[in-house]
Design a protein around this motif. Structure first.
Motif, PDB file in Angstrom:
ATOM      1  N   TRP A 128      16.392  54.695   6.607  1.00 27.85           N
ATOM      2  CA  TRP A 128      17.832  54.912   6.572  1.00 27.85           C
ATOM      3  C   TRP A 128      18.188  56.135   7.417  1.00 27.85           C
ATOM      4  CZ3 TRP A 128      20.779  58.869   4.139  1.00 27.85           C
ATOM      5  CH2 TRP A 128      22.152  58.633   4.135  1.00 27.85           C
ATOM      6  N   LEU A 129      17.383  57.231   7.225  1.00 31.07           N
ATOM      7  CA  LEU A 129      17.644  58.435   8.029  1.00 31.07           C
ATOM      8  C   LEU A 129      17.409  58.151   9.510  1.00 31.07           C
ATOM      9  CD1 LEU A 129      16.070  61.268   5.847  1.00 31.07           C
ATOM     10  CD2 LEU A 129      18.489  60.864   6.262  1.00 31.07           C
ATOM     11  N   SER A 131      17.757  55.285  11.057  1.00 30.45           N
ATOM     12  CA  SER A 131      18.835  54.437  11.576  1.00 30.45           C
ATOM     13  C   SER A 131      20.117  55.254  11.752  1.00 30.45           C
ATOM     14  CB  SER A 131      19.082  53.245  10.680  1.00 30.45           C
ATOM     15  OG  SER A 131      19.620  53.665   9.429  1.00 30.45           O
ATOM     16  N   ARG A 132      20.319  56.265  10.955  1.00 35.97           N
ATOM     17  CA  ARG A 132      21.514  57.124  11.084  1.00 35.97           C
ATOM     18  C   ARG A 132      21.391  57.996  12.312  1.00 35.97           C
ATOM     19  NH1 ARG A 132      24.140  60.019   6.431  1.00 35.97           N
ATOM     20  NH2 ARG A 132      25.754  59.941   7.961  1.00 35.97           N
ATOM     21  N   GLU A 133      20.144  58.475  12.598  1.00 40.78           N
ATOM     22  CA  GLU A 133      19.952  59.297  13.788  1.00 40.78           C
ATOM     23  C   GLU A 133      20.157  58.469  15.062  1.00 40.78           C
ATOM     24  OE1 GLU A 133      16.089  61.094  13.483  1.00 40.78           O
ATOM     25  OE2 GLU A 133      16.716  62.451  11.899  1.00 40.78           O
ATOM     26  N   GLU A 134      19.709  57.232  15.025  1.00 44.33           N
ATOM     27  CA  GLU A 134      19.864  56.354  16.176  1.00 44.33           C
ATOM     28  C   GLU A 134      21.337  55.997  16.395  1.00 44.33           C
ATOM     29  OE1 GLU A 134      17.393  52.927  15.691  1.00 44.33           O
ATOM     30  OE2 GLU A 134      15.559  54.113  15.777  1.00 44.33           O
ATOM     31  N   ALA A 135      22.072  55.876  15.322  1.00 41.55           N
ATOM     32  CA  ALA A 135      23.479  55.515  15.425  1.00 41.55           C
ATOM     33  C   ALA A 135      24.314  56.680  15.938  1.00 41.55           C
ATOM     34  CB  ALA A 135      24.001  55.060  14.071  1.00 41.55           C
ATOM     35  N   SER A 136      23.833  57.898  15.755  1.00 38.72           N
ATOM     36  CA  SER A 136      24.626  59.053  16.167  1.00 38.72           C
ATOM     37  C   SER A 136      24.516  59.349  17.597  1.00 38.72           C
ATOM     38  CB  SER A 136      24.169  60.304  15.446  1.00 38.72           C
ATOM     39  OG  SER A 136      24.317  60.215  14.071  1.00 38.72           O
TER      40      SER A 136
END
Length: 136
Positions: A128-129, A131-136
């Motif tokens: 989850w972390l 995927s959040r870094e990739e989305a940012s």
């Protein structure tokens, strides 16, 4: 392994019970013979006729022999009862050991399940972390 040990203890206990039962039956048989002999001796002595000394001597010798057989049979019964008691104790110990092993295995399985769940949760959080870094 604990179950095998418990099963062996149960088989030993069953064998000890069978031997004790056979020894008790032997004691009962000898006691019945002694009672019959006592009746025959009383009949020989109480009978209104003159006493048959040869028969009385034979009955007396038979009584001595049966008394000896009864003592041996009783000793064998005592030994069989002692072995049964020992086998019963071993059976209880084996059963308790199996139960403790089962409890330990249950605890180990629960700990393994909890560690797998914690690992899965950690992996989920990392994904989850990530995927959040990739989305940012």
């Amino acid at each position: 392994m604990a179950q095998v040990k418990e099963l062996r203890a149960q088989v030993a206990l069953a064998g000890a019970v069978d031997k004790e039962t056979a020894a008790q039956e032997h004691v009962n048989t000898v006691e019945a013979a002694r009672q019959s002999l006592a009746k025959a001796s009383n009949t020989c002595v109480v009978d209104g006729r003159s006493m048959d000394l040869a028969r009385y001597e034979l009955l007396t010798r038979l009584d001595a022999a049966l008394s000896h057989r009864w003592k041996l049979a009783n000793d064998a019964l005592d030994d069989a009862a002692q072995r049964r008691i020992e086998s019963a104790s071993e059976n209880v110990v084996a059963k308790r050991h199996r139960e403790l092993v089962g409890e330990h295995l249950d605890s180990a399985e629960l700990a393994w399940i909890q560690s797998r769940a914690a690992k899965a949760q950690e992996d989920g959080i990392e994904l989850w972390l990530g995927s959040r870094e990739e989305a940012s």
